[in-house]
Design a protein around this motif. Sequence first.
Motif, mmCIF file in Angstrom:
data_model
loop_
_atom_site.group_PDB
_atom_site.id
_atom_site.type_symbol
_atom_site.label_atom_id
_atom_site.label_comp_id
_atom_site.label_asym_id
_atom_site.label_seq_id
_atom_site.Cartn_x
_atom_site.Cartn_y
_atom_site.Cartn_z
ATOM 1 N N ASP A 41 30.572 -44.857 7.596
ATOM 2 C CA ASP A 41 29.723 -46.026 7.771
ATOM 3 C C ASP A 41 29.698 -46.484 9.223
ATOM 4 O O ASP A 41 28.701 -47.009 9.715
ATOM 5 N N ILE A 42 30.825 -46.265 9.919
ATOM 6 C CA ILE A 42 30.900 -46.651 11.332
ATOM 7 C C ILE A 42 30.342 -45.558 12.227
ATOM 8 O O ILE A 42 29.502 -45.797 13.095
ATOM 9 N N ALA A 43 30.776 -44.325 12.014
ATOM 10 C CA ALA A 43 30.437 -43.226 12.920
ATOM 11 C C ALA A 43 28.988 -42.786 12.797
ATOM 12 O O ALA A 43 28.387 -42.336 13.777
ATOM 13 N N ASP A 44 28.402 -42.899 11.609
ATOM 14 C CA ASP A 44 27.039 -42.419 11.395
ATOM 15 C C ASP A 44 25.984 -43.477 11.679
ATOM 16 O O ASP A 44 24.804 -43.270 11.402
ATOM 17 N N HIS A 45 26.405 -44.610 12.204
ATOM 18 C CA HIS A 45 25.443 -45.673 12.506
ATOM 19 C C HIS A 45 24.598 -45.275 13.714
ATOM 20 O O HIS A 45 25.126 -44.956 14.780
ATOM 21 N N GLU A 46 23.294 -45.298 13.553
ATOM 22 C CA GLU A 46 22.397 -44.864 14.629
ATOM 23 C C GLU A 46 22.267 -45.951 15.697
ATOM 24 O O GLU A 46 22.154 -47.135 15.391
ATOM 25 N N VAL A 47 22.266 -45.511 16.954
ATOM 26 C CA VAL A 47 22.072 -46.420 18.077
ATOM 27 C C VAL A 47 20.578 -46.523 18.360
ATOM 28 O O VAL A 47 19.898 -45.502 18.457
ATOM 29 N N PRO A 48 20.030 -47.738 18.481
ATOM 30 C CA PRO A 48 18.593 -47.881 18.731
ATOM 31 C C PRO A 48 18.166 -47.172 20.015
ATOM 32 O O PRO A 48 18.935 -47.052 20.974
ATOM 33 N N GLU A 49 16.929 -46.715 20.050
ATOM 34 C CA GLU A 49 16.437 -45.947 21.185
ATOM 35 C C GLU A 49 16.409 -46.765 22.472
ATOM 36 O O GLU A 49 16.621 -46.236 23.558
ATOM 37 N N HIS A 50 16.173 -48.093 22.336
ATOM 38 C CA HIS A 50 16.031 -48.908 23.547
ATOM 39 C C HIS A 50 17.352 -49.122 24.288
ATOM 40 O O HIS A 50 17.355 -49.667 25.386
#
Length: 224
Positions: free
Chosen positions: A21-30
């Motif tokens: 749940d922590i590691a697979d969280h996507e970082v926004p493109e901006h």
Amino acid sequence: MLQKIYDWIDDRVDITPIWRDIADHEVPEHVNPAHHFSAFVYCFGGLTFFVVVIQILSGMFLTMYYVPDIENAWRSVYYLQTEVAHGQIVRGMHHWGASVVIVMLLLHTLRVFFQGAYKKPRELNWMVGVLLFFTILGLGFTGYLLPWDNKAYFATEVGLNIAQDVPIIGDEIKTLLAGDEEIVGAQTLARFFAIHVFFLPAGLFALLGVHFILIRRQGISGPL
């Protein structure tokens, strides 16, 4: 070896879903510098946390040698700097880190403010951030006296006089910080040490926990 330890723990408490749940969280493109040059402004919060971790670790090392007593406070700091291996480096990291963390936190706060990231639905996180800001300032103020040199002594006197000028509760604030003594003394040093090492860090950890939970739920705010 590490995999075996992880598997042993996972088999008993099932930590893989939490880690995913922590590691697979996507970082926004901006906030990706590869896509937007201005993405570096989103790094101020992470950098602030990085410096806070350095402050915590270096502070833990310093408390192993520091003596919160007016007879030995300055001597213990001098011993740390001159006799303990790498003591001068660690104390320097803690000393300068206290200023760096305030600068980084100010830059992070300005980014949030000017990008309107304090607006709905992030009002609560903004209030938590303001409390974090004052907690960090409190850590800086209470830590300044601990070396017990002339500059720290007289700077603390000025700070306590300013606190006393607060309307209605000024005298109570000064008494809380300095005790019943008329001048900065042993009771003041003991209280500043307790506030700096126990009370404020406890508040800091609690506020950081809430801050990270809210960021995890709401995500990183976007640009204007």
